[in-house]
Design a protein around this motif. Structure first.
Motif, short mmCIF file in Angstrom:
data_model
loop_
_atom_site.label_atom_id
_atom_site.label_comp_id
_atom_site.label_asym_id
_atom_site.label_seq_id
_atom_site.Cartn_x
_atom_site.Cartn_y
_atom_site.Cartn_z
N TYR A 32 19.43 6.99 7.16
CA TYR A 32 18.29 6.58 6.86
C TYR A 32 16.96 6.38 7.73
N THR A 33 15.75 6.35 7.16
CA THR A 33 14.64 6.19 7.79
C THR A 33 14.03 4.60 7.70
N ILE A 34 13.93 3.75 8.64
CA ILE A 34 13.61 2.48 8.35
C ILE A 34 11.96 2.50 8.84
N LEU A 35 11.35 1.59 8.09
CA LEU A 35 10.03 1.67 8.23
C LEU A 35 9.59 0.14 8.16
N ARG A 36 9.26 -0.61 9.13
CA ARG A 36 8.89 -1.99 9.33
C ARG A 36 7.63 -2.38 9.61
N ASN A 42 -3.16 -7.18 5.75
CA ASN A 42 -4.93 -7.26 6.06
C ASN A 42 -4.92 -5.91 6.50
N ASP A 43 -4.03 -5.06 6.69
CA ASP A 43 -4.09 -3.62 7.14
C ASP A 43 -3.58 -2.56 5.91
N ALA A 44 -4.06 -2.56 4.71
CA ALA A 44 -3.45 -1.75 3.69
C ALA A 44 -3.38 -0.42 3.97
N ARG A 45 -4.55 0.16 4.44
CA ARG A 45 -4.71 1.41 4.67
C ARG A 45 -3.62 2.14 5.64
N TYR A 46 -3.48 1.01 6.63
CA TYR A 46 -2.44 1.86 7.78
C TYR A 46 -0.89 1.84 7.05
N VAL A 47 -0.75 0.61 6.30
CA VAL A 47 0.45 0.66 5.40
C VAL A 47 0.80 1.66 4.44
N GLU A 48 -0.15 2.08 3.60
CA GLU A 48 -0.10 3.18 2.86
C GLU A 48 -0.11 4.62 3.65
N GLN A 49 -0.78 4.90 4.49
CA GLN A 49 -1.00 5.90 5.36
C GLN A 49 0.36 6.19 5.99
N THR A 50 1.01 5.36 6.52
CA THR A 50 2.45 5.24 7.34
C THR A 50 3.37 6.03 6.17
N VAL A 51 3.48 5.16 4.95
CA VAL A 51 4.35 5.62 3.87
C VAL A 51 4.23 7.10 3.43
N LEU A 52 3.00 7.22 3.20
CA LEU A 52 2.66 8.62 2.69
C LEU A 52 3.06 9.71 3.68
N THR A 53 2.69 9.54 4.92
CA THR A 53 3.11 10.47 5.90
C THR A 53 4.61 10.68 5.98
N ALA A 54 5.39 9.43 6.08
CA ALA A 54 6.85 9.52 6.18
C ALA A 54 7.47 10.55 4.76
N ALA A 75 5.42 12.67 3.18
CA ALA A 75 5.17 14.27 3.38
C ALA A 75 6.33 14.64 4.32
N GLN A 76 6.85 14.12 5.22
CA GLN A 76 7.90 14.60 6.12
C GLN A 76 9.39 14.81 5.48
N GLY A 77 9.57 14.27 4.22
CA GLY A 77 10.48 14.31 3.37
C GLY A 77 11.64 13.17 3.84
N LEU A 78 11.04 12.19 4.37
CA LEU A 78 11.85 11.28 5.05
C LEU A 78 12.70 10.37 3.85
N HIS A 79 11.98 10.30 2.69
CA HIS A 79 12.65 9.71 1.62
C HIS A 79 13.71 10.36 0.82
N CYS A 80 13.83 11.83 1.20
CA CYS A 80 14.85 12.67 0.56
C CYS A 80 16.17 12.66 1.05
N ARG A 81 17.22 12.72 0.43
CA ARG A 81 18.61 12.88 0.82
C ARG A 81 19.00 14.41 1.42
N ARG A 82 19.34 14.53 2.60
CA ARG A 82 19.16 15.85 3.10
C ARG A 82 20.73 16.44 3.21
N ALA A 83 21.24 17.72 2.84
CA ALA A 83 22.29 18.05 3.20
C ALA A 83 22.65 18.17 4.59
N HIS A 84 23.89 18.06 5.02
CA HIS A 84 24.17 18.55 6.47
C HIS A 84 24.01 19.95 6.76
#
Length: 283
Positions: free
Chosen positions: A247-251, A259-271, A273-282
């Motif tokens: 798993y990847t954990i964003l805190r 107070n910093d919605a843009r940072y939170v949104e961009q961080t999640v979208l970047t993650a 974009a890197q496919g960190l939300h997807c299950r990857r096969a070994h």
């Protein structure tokens, strides 16, 4: 004759009552006048009686013959504290000849009928006013807080005829899974950019504040439960266990979410974009 004194009875009504309510409760005008003379009750607008310790917000509402509502009522109920310079007061359309300094008047009538001499605004009407008065993310945060604290039930909200586009929309969005206002705000931010968040997903024996896809975990660090070195070590251990499980954990902390919605949104979208939300096969 009632067992309580007039002052004790008013205190049981949260410190404010109309004189007609005291009469219906069995108190004579003489008993009420004696309580006023003795300083056990205070009379405002001729017919409203208050105890000396009555909350200032209720006092402000009684002075104009209204009821505390919206953000001020949410604070009184302990749902959520929103900073406001004025006391939000519900008043009938016919109300006139009052000093409006220090108050913000709400004249729209909520779904629940209220007697004009009542001192209490029903919870559903408070939420109705909040939906119409506050920005949607703030309103949603208060609604979900009211649900969490037992002020109202989600199933009840779904069945109310709101007569307000804003309230009807929030009634569809509101849920009972968020453990805090910032979690509600985070989910609202993600919804605004088209990201689906599953809440309170259990992984490795611990609940995640949010899960995006299969592998992107979200934790919102509040001040109360993440403020000591021991808390921080616990969080680091939990994150390490989850990383080793793929798993990847964003805190994010409360300040970032609120107070910093843009940072939170961009961080999640970047993650994502890197496919960190997807299950990857070994490999």
């Amino acid at each position: 004759m009632p067992d309580l004194t007039a002052a004790e009875w008013v205190r049981a009504q949260n410190g404010a009552a109309h004189s007609s309510a005291l009469r219906r409760a069995g108190f004579t005008d003489h008993a009420v006048s004696r309580a006023v003379e003795d300083g056990r009750l205070r009379r405002v607008r001729r017919s409203w009686l208050l105890t000396p310790e009555c909350d200032p917000r209720r006092v402000a509402a009684a002075k104009v013959g209204g009821r505390v509502t919206c953000a001020s009522a949410a604070s009184l109920h302990g749902w959520w504290e929103l900073k406001t310079d004025a006391v939000h007061v519900a008043l009938a359309h016919s109300a006139s000849r009052f000093d409006s300094s220090g108050i913000l008047v709400h004249r729209s009538q909520g779904p629940v009928p209220v007697h004009p001499r009542s001192t209490e605004e029903p919870a559903i009407n408070v939420l109705f006013q909040i939906a119409r008065c506050l920005p949607e993310p703030d309103a949603l945060m208060v609604w979900e807080s009211a649900v969490r604290r037992g002020g109202v039930d989600v199933d009840v909200l779904e069945r109310v005829t709101w007569r307000s586009t804003a309230a009807s929309r929030i009634a569809v969005l509101v849920g009972d899974r968020s453990d805090s206002g910032p979690e509600t705000t985070f989910v609202s931010l993600m919804r605004g950019i088209g990201v689906v968040v599953r809440q309170q997903v259990w992984v490795d024996g611990h609940p995640m504040d949010g899960m995006i896809g299969d592998r992107l975990g979200i934790q919102i660090d509040g001040f109360a439960h993440h403020s000591t070195p021991k808390d921080r070590r616990r969080d680091i251990r939990a994150d390490a266990r989850l990383v080793l499980r793929g798993y990847t954990i964003l805190r994010f902390d409360v300040h970032q979410v609120m107070n910093d919605a843009r940072y939170v949104e961009q961080t999640v979208l970047t993650a994502m974009a890197q496919g960190l939300h997807c299950r990857r096969a070994h490999a």
